[in-house]
Write an enzyme that holds these catalytic residues in place. Structure first.
Site, PDB file in Angstrom:
ATOM      1  N   SER A  16      45.171  42.417  41.890  1.00  0.00           N
ATOM      2  CA  SER A  16      46.352  41.884  41.240  1.00  0.00           C
ATOM      3  C   SER A  16      47.595  42.209  42.070  1.00  0.00           C
ATOM      4  O   SER A  16      47.665  41.857  43.241  1.00  0.00           O
ATOM      5  CB  SER A  16      46.417  42.450  39.822  1.00  0.00           C
ATOM      6  OG  SER A  16      47.291  41.729  39.017  1.00  0.00           O
ATOM      7  N   HIS A  38      40.670  37.868  34.960  1.00  0.00           N
ATOM      8  CA  HIS A  38      41.588  38.319  36.000  1.00  0.00           C
ATOM      9  C   HIS A  38      40.853  39.227  36.981  1.00  0.00           C
ATOM     10  O   HIS A  38      40.320  40.273  36.589  1.00  0.00           O
ATOM     11  CB  HIS A  38      42.747  39.061  35.351  1.00  0.00           C
ATOM     12  CG  HIS A  38      43.796  39.523  36.309  1.00  0.00           C
ATOM     13  ND1 HIS A  38      44.212  38.774  37.382  1.00  0.00           N
ATOM     14  CD2 HIS A  38      44.517  40.683  36.357  1.00  0.00           C
ATOM     15  CE1 HIS A  38      45.143  39.440  38.050  1.00  0.00           C
ATOM     16  NE2 HIS A  38      45.340  40.595  37.454  1.00  0.00           N
ATOM     17  N   ASP A  79      41.778  32.310  36.676  1.00  0.00           N
ATOM     18  CA  ASP A  79      42.497  33.574  36.512  1.00  0.00           C
ATOM     19  C   ASP A  79      43.837  33.292  35.838  1.00  0.00           C
ATOM     20  O   ASP A  79      44.620  32.476  36.325  1.00  0.00           O
ATOM     21  CB  ASP A  79      42.726  34.213  37.885  1.00  0.00           C
ATOM     22  CG  ASP A  79      43.237  35.647  37.802  1.00  0.00           C
ATOM     23  OD1 ASP A  79      44.136  35.914  36.983  1.00  0.00           O
ATOM     24  OD2 ASP A  79      42.747  36.485  38.575  1.00  0.00           O
TER      25      ASP A  79
END
Length: 532
Positions: free
Chosen positions: A241, A501, A473
């Site tokens: 991320s 995610h 995502d």
């Protein structure tokens, strides 16, 4: 990002399973729209600037930091060691003061050839890498990876154990998290602006020393000091991320020192804040559409039955949010909080990060919509904010705002700009668009001017870098992975066709095998490799 579901960076953390019945990947401040290499700015231009590499030679003023010795001690869970590392508060003035950074490691467990250190970062910005290492990566990474690498984590400056940014106390954070993000009139808009100003001013009052020096560039430079003091000639790294932006920034600054690097759930550094927020809004809509299709296949779906379309499911959820906006419901909270629209929306968004929480979300929505009991959605919201049962918040959201507001100029400079942008956000997501548009206002009142700008990262001369993208995502849309892989001179795209995610360690044998092979043998996956 913001301390509400406003997104401009993301988090991908597997550390709060104790608070949820399934793994939850939380976000922290992202919102955007699509882009490819050569991304558009908010003014519609093209980002031509690329992040410039630093000189190969370490400046003499930084030598004391690069040659320091870490003093390790046993800490936390059995087998972990912790230490404190010093870095200059201001790299432009190394003698003007230090920042103390917390580091943790778990030594390689195997007898085979050691591969050095593997630094991990779960995202955020604001996520504790040390908590991630101790609760997941230290035992959850593949056994052969842990056998050959010392698993290492460092909380970035301003985060958790590393001189954390401080803003509001728990009681005031409770009020902030409940601020109405769908203002219906001038009075409600003024209240929202006041909440954002109060949050920003509190951060400025409590963390004035740090706020100018928590940028991603500075955190990446800290990582190079850590690489050196650990004795590694190159940095081996897995970032998820926001951790992909941190890792890519390191590669741009120190391309010759890149070892084996995995960027999972990639961000696009060429996007400005508004574009980023709009993209992420569309990403959450994509995830919600997938949830809606799944929900109506279950008998316990409170938003529809078989034959109900995703648009109808979204309409039912919007109607529920409007009802909560007018009449919050009990949530069994000992501090007296009720479930209103803001907390309910945060709870739903939190569950979009991992399809493993969809059953939990169905149950929470059923209790709230049919039983007038908001406890389930409140628990999801509290997990997103990292609020414990005693009313204490981690510094996740505070650090998140501090980093995001320093890294990029604000998405909006005032409520008038938000109102003008509402149609675009609501088109991107009928369910979440309005909330995420207003959440994007948070950096408008930040007490420190942004030092960063959108830029491409090419990292010319770096070893192969594996960029992982998940097609549905919600927080880091797949197109960002496409863009970053194209920008990086040595980028190698690895695609997971699925929901949720990030992809590594989330159940795909195909993804996990490709990353294991790369980390252990240095062989990146073949170009265009796609897993499902």
């Amino acid at each position: 990002m913001h301390t509400r579901p406003s997104l401009r960076r993301t988090r991908g953390i597997r550390t709060r399973t104790a608070r949820l019945t399934a793994t939850l990947f939380t976000a922290a401040a992202l919102l955007l729209s699509a882009c490819s290499a050569g991304s558009s700015t908010s003014a519609g231009g093209t980002v031509d600037a690329a992040l410039a590499a630093l000189p190969r030679a370490t400046p003499s003023a930084l030598s004391p930091y690069y040659t320091q010795t870490l003093h390790w001690r046993a800490c936390g869970v059995s087998g972990f060691q912790c230490a404190t590392m010093k870095a200059p508060l201001d790299y432009a003035r190394p003698g003007a003061g230090d920042v103390r950074l917390a580091v943790a490691r778990k030594k390689a467990a195997g007898k085979g050839r050691p591969l050095g250190s593997l630094l991990v970062n779960p995202g955020g910005p604001g996520g504790s890498a040390i908590a991630y290492l101790q609760s997941y990566a230290g035992a959850g990474y593949p056994a052969d990876v842990r056998a050959h690498y010392d698993m290492v984590a460092m909380d970035p400056r301003g985060v958790a154990r590393s001189e954390p940014v401080e803003c509001l106390d728990g009681r005031r954070m409770d009020a902030y998290a409940q601020t109405d993000l769908t203002p219906d009139n001038a009075k409600e808009r003024a209240a929202l602006v006041t909440a954002d100003r109060t949050f920003a001013e509190s951060c400025g009052a409590h963390s004035a020393r740090l706020l100018r020096h928590v940028s991603t560039v500075e955190a990446a430079r800290d990582m190079d000091i850590l690489r050196a003091v650990l004795g590694d000639p190159k940095l081996n790294y897995v970032g998820a991320s926001y951790g992909t932006f941190l890792g890519a920034t390191y590669a741009g600054l120190f391309p010759g020192r890149v070892g084996r690097m995995v960027l999972d759930g990639a961000m696009d550094p060429a996007l400005d804040a508004r574009r980023m927020n709009l993209d992420q809004t569309a990403g959450f809509e994509t995830a919600f559409q997938a949830f809606a299709k799944d929900c109506v296949r279950h008998a316990d779906c409170p938003l529809g039955t078989a034959g109900t379309t995703p648009a109808q499911v979204g309409g039912h959820l919007e109607a529920f949010f409007r009802k909560l906006d007018a009449h919050p419901i009990p949530a069994g909270d000992p501090d007296g909080r009720k479930l209103g629209e803001a907390l309910a929306t945060t709870g739903v968004i939190a569950a979009m990060y991992d399809q493993g929480t969809w059953q939990q979300l169905r149950e929470a929505l059923t209790s709230a919509m049919k039983g007038n009991d908001g406890a389930g959605l409140l628990a999801l919201s509290d997990s997103y904010y990292e609020r414990d049962a005693g009313g204490h918040y981690s510094n996740l959201m505070m650090a998140n705002a501090a980093v995001n507001c320093l890294d990029l100029p604000p998405a909006f400079t005032g409520p008038e700009q938000v109102e003008q942008a509402l149609p675009a956000f609501e088109k991107a997501s009928p369910v979440f668009g309005e909330v995420l548009a207003w959440s994007s206002l948070n950096c408008a009142y930040w007490p420190v001017k942004a030092t960063g700008e959108p830029h491409r990262i090419e990292a010319q001369g770096a070893a192969p870098i594996v960029v992982v993208g998940t097609t549905r995502d919600p927080a880091t849309p797949y197109r960002w992975a496409l863009s970053l892989a194209r920008q990086l001179s040595s980028g190698r795209l690895l695609t997971y066709a699925g929901d949720g995610h990030t992809a590594f360690g989330r159940g795909s044998t195909c993804i996990d095998s490709a990353i294991r092979a790369y980390l252990l043998r240095g062989t990146p996956p073949p170009a265009g490799k796609r897993c499902s």
